[in-house]
Design an enzyme around this catalytic site. Structure first.
Site, PDB file in Angstrom:
ATOM      1  N   MET A   1      -3.715 -16.377 -21.886  1.00 48.00           N
ATOM      2  CA  MET A   1      -4.197 -17.508 -21.100  1.00 48.00           C
ATOM      3  C   MET A   1      -4.682 -17.080 -19.710  1.00 48.00           C
ATOM      4  SD  MET A   1      -1.322 -20.404 -22.052  1.00 48.00           S
ATOM      5  CE  MET A   1      -2.186 -21.711 -21.180  1.00 48.00           C
ATOM      6  N   HIS A   2      -5.364 -18.015 -19.045  1.00 50.03           N
ATOM      7  CA  HIS A   2      -5.689 -17.946 -17.618  1.00 50.03           C
ATOM      8  C   HIS A   2      -6.800 -16.966 -17.250  1.00 50.03           C
ATOM      9  CE1 HIS A   2      -1.978 -20.148 -17.409  1.00 50.03           C
ATOM     10  NE2 HIS A   2      -1.219 -19.085 -17.587  1.00 50.03           N
TER      11      HIS A   2
ATOM     12  N   ASP B   1      -1.982 -18.682 -25.950  1.00 48.76           N
ATOM     13  CA  ASP B   1      -1.035 -17.900 -26.755  1.00 48.76           C
ATOM     14  C   ASP B   1       0.326 -18.566 -26.900  1.00 48.76           C
ATOM     15  OD1 ASP B   1      -0.346 -17.446 -24.091  1.00 48.76           O
ATOM     16  OD2 ASP B   1      -0.483 -15.270 -24.216  1.00 48.76           O
TER      17      ASP B   1
END
Length: 493
Positions: free
Chosen positions: A78-79, A237
């Site tokens: 992520m991110h 995830d």
């Protein structure tokens, strides 16, 4: 029919092939490099991800009838910030979730824009790993590149973009951008304005099980698959892994003892804690979840045993810790080897041992590491409990969950039963299940998980040991506040 699940991790992509019964038919893993060009930087080349996926998919389906492959679902780190120009070229390496360069931008967002305002807009506050601070960093430090951005996406969305040509994301992954109004599932115009971007640059929003498109014809030919293969939006995830562990429904919990550690609590309704100590995100099942994320979990154990003690024989080291030693250790460990996210949000925090004497043994130190991670997970648990959510049981997964000792410690530190999933395949399995739901194999994510996920009842807490660990935890929680200023001073050297 068969379904491909993609787990786009930080060091490798793991692909699996699942049939409609949930049986794993094949698994393939492909590694790619991670770049640390400066202190606290972490980057990757998105084309490395794509090349690994292409090679992996070809190998995954090399011995199957490809006409039976119906769908693909991707769970991913992520991110991370992936940016393309108007010609669909990657502008710069992706800035990853564990990149810490955005401290100034985080301080600006939390202190100038204001944590309360951020929470009102997005249900979260700024963390160094989130996407919005990365955009501000580009705006402040790479203005020419920033001005050339045509498309903004997250790591797994880049894979879906290459597969389909559709600029998409799902609500669970978008929740970690700090650009989404999580409660109402739409982009926050004010947050986009703060970061200097326009909604047309943002990916279209989908539920995780929604079909975004079928394979582009040239990509289908490249992969050796049929052009009718459907691609679902996928999930971040942790949300994908939660699907793979059956963590859906009100108050269900999963704890991950991976490189990082997470406490994932699913919810049928939106909620947020008053201090934003936990992330309040959308879930891949169409509802919501709370998540506490610690940056160093099983990596603390690996660091201690591999780097300090100098052994790969983790089982033998842990065998030195007998049951009668639990709850009695006088050594404490703060597991902040990479700073910390939930619930303290302090990139300056560091790992610390406290309480050592001339009588302290190597086993005491290892036990302190295992207990320190468990105590830090309890920090997030306490926030969940403060919201009136009572968790009496959780599943536990990840590399650390293979240790019976660590599970026993964690069960008694939290005072709950810890169960394990019979088939643990993380985000890849979640991605495959989402693909199966999207293709109509199951009526819903809940239906799919109920039929495919088997849980093994595991570790029960001991009342006497729970009380001992309660006393230990009451001392642990005093350590970080006492050292916070020291951590700040060390960071300025």
């Amino acid at each position: 029919m068969k379904y491909i699940g993609i787990d786009l991790g930080t060091t490798a992509v793991k692909l699996l092939l699942m049939n409609e019964k949930g049986e794993i038919l094949n698994i393939v893993s492909k590694e790619y490099p991670l770049y640390f060009l400066h202190t606290n930087w972490a980057e990757q080349n998105p084309d490395d991800w794509w090349n690994a996926v292409v090679c992996g998919v070809k190998e995954l389906v090399s011995d199957v009838d490809v006409s039976t492959v119906a769908g693909i679902g991707c769970g991913g780190q992520m991110h991370g910030l992936v940016v393309l120009d108007k010609n669909d070229r990657v502008i710069r390496p992706a800035i990853l979730w564990n990149d810490g360069r955005t401290q100034k931008e985080v301080e600006y967002l939390n202190n100038v824009i204001g944590a309360k305002r951020l929470s009102d807009l997005t249900a979260n506050i700024a963390f160094a790993g989130f996407t919005a601070p990365k955009l501000l960093w580009m705006k402040n430090n790479e203005p020419e590149l920033f001005d050339s951005i045509d498309k903004i996406m997250l790591p797994k969305d880049y894979i879906n973009y290459r597969l389909t040509g559709v600029h998409s994301t799902d609500y669970s992954d978008a929740s970690g951008m700090l650009l989404l109004n999580v409660k109402n599932k739409r982009y926050s115009k004010e947050m986009l304005d703060i970061c200097g971007v326009r909604e047309k640059q943002m990916p279209r929003l989908f539920e995780s099980y929604d079909i975004i498109s079928t394979l582009k014809s040239e990509i289908a030919d490249q992969l050796g698959l049929k052009r009718t293969v459907r691609i679902v939006a996928g999930a971040g995830d942790n949300a994908a892994a939660a699907i793979g562990t059956g963590t859906i429904g009100d108050g269900k919990c999963n704890i991950s003892l991976g490189t990082s550690g997470t406490v994932f609590v699913s919810s049928n309704s939106f909620c947020v804690d008053k201090n934003n100590a936990l992330h309040s995100f959308c879930h891949a099942d169409g509802n919501y979840h709370l998540m506490g994320c610690m940056l160093s979990a099983a990596s603390c154990n690996k660091w201690w045993q591999n780097n300090i003690v100098g052994t790969d024989d983790h089982d033998s080291e842990q065998a030195e810790i007998s049951d009668d030693m639990l709850g009695k250790n006088e050594v404490y460990f703060l597991p902040y080897l990479m700073g910390e996210r939930s619930p303290i949000n302090d990139t300056n925090a560091r790992g610390v041992f406290v309480g050592m004497t001339l009588g302290t043994s190597r086993a005491d130190m290892l036990q302190a590491v295992l207990e320190g991670v468990a105590f830090a997970i309890r920090d997030s648990f306490e926030v969940v409990r403060s919201l009136g959510i009572n968790i009496g049981q959780s599943t536990v997964c990840g590399g650390g969950a293979k240790s019976e000792l660590w599970k026993k410690i964690l069960s008694n530190v939290l005072g709950i039963r810890l169960d394990t999933v019979m088939t643990e395949q993380g985000p890849g399995l979640g991605g495959a299940i989402l693909a199966a739901v999207g293709c109509g194999e199951f009526d819903s994510v809940e239906d799919a998980c109920g039929k495919l996920i088997d849980i093994s009842v595991g570790e029960e807490p001991d009342d006497a040991l729970v009380k001992q660990y309660d006393k230990k935890y009451s001392k642990f929680v005093k350590l970080y506040p006492s050292l916070k200023c020291v951590f700040g001073d060390l960071a300025t050297e």
